[in-house]
Motif scaffolding. Structure first.
Motif, PDB file in Angstrom:
ATOM      1  N   PHE A 193      62.817  38.284  87.357  1.00 18.63           N
ATOM      2  CA  PHE A 193      61.896  38.155  86.232  1.00 18.63           C
ATOM      3  C   PHE A 193      60.843  37.097  86.570  1.00 18.63           C
ATOM      4  CE2 PHE A 193      65.897  39.399  84.037  1.00 18.63           C
ATOM      5  CZ  PHE A 193      65.456  40.575  83.440  1.00 18.63           C
ATOM      6  N   SER A 194      59.667  37.230  86.006  1.00 22.63           N
ATOM      7  CA  SER A 194      58.657  36.187  86.165  1.00 22.63           C
ATOM      8  C   SER A 194      59.014  35.011  85.258  1.00 22.63           C
ATOM      9  CB  SER A 194      57.266  36.726  85.796  1.00 22.63           C
ATOM     10  OG  SER A 194      57.204  37.031  84.402  1.00 22.63           O
ATOM     11  N   ILE A 195      58.423  33.859  85.555  1.00 21.62           N
ATOM     12  CA  ILE A 195      58.682  32.671  84.730  1.00 21.62           C
ATOM     13  C   ILE A 195      58.293  32.938  83.275  1.00 21.62           C
ATOM     14  CG2 ILE A 195      58.067  30.268  84.348  1.00 21.62           C
ATOM     15  CD1 ILE A 195      59.801  30.699  86.794  1.00 21.62           C
ATOM     16  N   LYS A 196      57.190  33.620  83.087  1.00 25.02           N
ATOM     17  CA  LYS A 196      56.733  33.928  81.736  1.00 25.02           C
ATOM     18  C   LYS A 196      57.738  34.825  81.011  1.00 25.02           C
ATOM     19  CE  LYS A 196      52.866  35.988  79.177  1.00 25.02           C
ATOM     20  NZ  LYS A 196      51.535  36.658  79.293  1.00 25.02           N
ATOM     21  N   GLU A 197      58.277  35.826  81.713  1.00 24.93           N
ATOM     22  CA  GLU A 197      59.252  36.719  81.087  1.00 24.93           C
ATOM     23  C   GLU A 197      60.512  35.970  80.690  1.00 24.93           C
ATOM     24  OE1 GLU A 197      58.308  41.037  83.211  1.00 24.93           O
ATOM     25  OE2 GLU A 197      59.527  39.545  84.278  1.00 24.93           O
ATOM     26  N   ILE A 198      60.945  35.070  81.555  1.00 24.81           N
ATOM     27  CA  ILE A 198      62.141  34.281  81.238  1.00 24.81           C
ATOM     28  C   ILE A 198      61.895  33.437  79.998  1.00 24.81           C
ATOM     29  CG2 ILE A 198      63.665  32.438  82.047  1.00 24.81           C
ATOM     30  CD1 ILE A 198      63.176  33.498  84.907  1.00 24.81           C
ATOM     31  N   GLU A 199      60.741  32.816  79.921  1.00 26.25           N
ATOM     32  CA  GLU A 199      60.411  31.974  78.760  1.00 26.25           C
ATOM     33  C   GLU A 199      60.399  32.796  77.470  1.00 26.25           C
ATOM     34  OE1 GLU A 199      56.682  30.206  79.707  1.00 26.25           O
ATOM     35  OE2 GLU A 199      57.548  28.664  81.033  1.00 26.25           O
ATOM     36  N   ILE A 200      59.809  33.987  77.528  1.00 24.67           N
ATOM     37  CA  ILE A 200      59.756  34.843  76.335  1.00 24.67           C
ATOM     38  C   ILE A 200      61.164  35.244  75.910  1.00 24.67           C
ATOM     39  CG2 ILE A 200      58.980  37.068  75.422  1.00 24.67           C
ATOM     40  CD1 ILE A 200      56.557  36.855  77.287  1.00 24.67           C
ATOM     41  N   ALA A 201      62.011  35.572  76.894  1.00 23.95           N
ATOM     42  CA  ALA A 201      63.389  35.957  76.580  1.00 23.95           C
ATOM     43  C   ALA A 201      64.142  34.791  75.934  1.00 23.95           C
ATOM     44  CB  ALA A 201      64.104  36.420  77.847  1.00 23.95           C
ATOM     45  N   LEU A 202      63.975  33.605  76.487  1.00 21.77           N
ATOM     46  CA  LEU A 202      64.652  32.429  75.921  1.00 21.77           C
ATOM     47  C   LEU A 202      64.158  32.154  74.505  1.00 21.77           C
ATOM     48  CD1 LEU A 202      64.702  30.006  79.004  1.00 21.77           C
ATOM     49  CD2 LEU A 202      66.491  31.565  78.215  1.00 21.77           C
ATOM     50  N   ASN A 203      62.877  32.352  74.276  1.00 22.54           N
ATOM     51  CA  ASN A 203      62.312  32.158  72.935  1.00 22.54           C
ATOM     52  C   ASN A 203      62.832  33.195  71.949  1.00 22.54           C
ATOM     53  OD1 ASN A 203      60.813  29.914  73.700  1.00 22.54           O
ATOM     54  ND2 ASN A 203      58.997  31.129  74.224  1.00 22.54           N
ATOM     55  N   ASN A 204      63.291  34.332  72.483  1.00 25.82           N
ATOM     56  CA  ASN A 204      63.875  35.365  71.632  1.00 25.82           C
ATOM     57  C   ASN A 204      65.399  35.287  71.606  1.00 25.82           C
ATOM     58  OD1 ASN A 204      61.798  37.569  70.556  1.00 25.82           O
ATOM     59  ND2 ASN A 204      61.042  36.835  72.529  1.00 25.82           N
ATOM     60  N   LYS A 205      65.907  34.100  71.929  1.00 27.58           N
ATOM     61  CA  LYS A 205      67.330  33.776  71.802  1.00 27.58           C
ATOM     62  C   LYS A 205      68.234  34.520  72.788  1.00 27.58           C
ATOM     63  CE  LYS A 205      66.851  32.440  66.957  1.00 27.58           C
ATOM     64  NZ  LYS A 205      67.321  32.629  65.565  1.00 27.58           N
TER      65      LYS A 205
END
Length: 234
Positions: A193-205
């Motif tokens: 995953f890209s860093i941005k994708e990981i961040e979005i996933a973490l933000n979505n719990k």
């Protein structure tokens, strides 16, 4: 026991007809005859015991003698897995995950995905074949491919995990699984995953997890995750 699949059969029916392709396989290839017994599932947990009434290679007709319904698993495993560059690796994952006992699969298209064209019909046939071979009565649900960013907008109940290769404070999947709870788990492409994708996933719990000390291929990681969840719930 040899298992056949027919999605249209229901517990209210006393007889039904296989389609031409399956009829030809039953009569011409397997050389089944009238009064032979066939075991059939509709992929919804039912096992039907049937008897051939008309041994036609174009419309094999059977009478339903009895049926039972298997209890559904007490958990629900949904793996969202990026397609692999080599298509046969993803097909291998689909086959083995079905044998182990997955409930739902979604191909996700990510920033680093190299394969974005999916032969969903072929994937469906692989899953159906694996279900029959492994004597499962529940057919896993296969979804159409979806962009990861759109998948992350969906609301899923239960535990949500993302397996990625970035250095961070990740706990092992096995230590985080709660038995009998639904699980949605993300597995990325070969380039992760890209860093941005990981961040979005973490933000979505979605909670970050590890699948072990070594770096795994996409299809291997997906299978390890599948086995871990099923094993904890066994």
């Amino acid at each position: 026991m040899q298992l056949f699949y027919n999605p249209s059969i229901s517990e209210s029916q006393t007889s039904f007809i296989f389609d031409k392709e399956e009829s030809k396989h039953i009569i011409k290839v397997l050389r089944k005859q009238e009064r032979d017994i066939l075991h059939v599932t509709n992929g919804l947990g039912y096992l039907f015991t049937t008897e051939i009434a008309l041994a036609s290679d174009s419309k094999c007709t059977v009478n339903v003698l009895s049926y039972i319904k298997q209890d559904a698993p007490k958990f629900y495993l949904h793996l969202a897995v990026a397609p692999t560059k080599m298509n046969e690796r993803y097909e291998w994952f689909l086959e083995k995950a079905t044998e182990i006992g997955i409930q739902e699969i979604t191909p996700i298209i990510c920033d680093h995905s190299e394969r974005k064209i999916i032969k969903i019909d072929r994937y469906q046939k692989i899953i159906e074949s694996a279900m029959k071979q492994s004597l499962h009565f529940y057919l896993p649900k296969l979804n159409e491919p979806i962009l990861l960013k759109d998948f992350l907008k969906k609301d899923f109940k239960g535990q949500k995990f993302i397996a990625h290769c970035e250095e961070s404070n990740k706990k092992s999947l096995k230590s985080q699984i709660i038995p009998k709870e639904d699980v949605t788990l993300l597995i990325g492409p070969e380039g992760d995953f890209s860093i941005k994708e990981i961040e979005i996933a973490l933000n979505n719990k979605y909670n970050p997890i590890s699948l072990g000390e070594t770096r795994l291929r996409t299809e291997t990681a997906a299978l390890v995750a599948c086995h871990s969840v099923v094993f904890i719930n066994d």
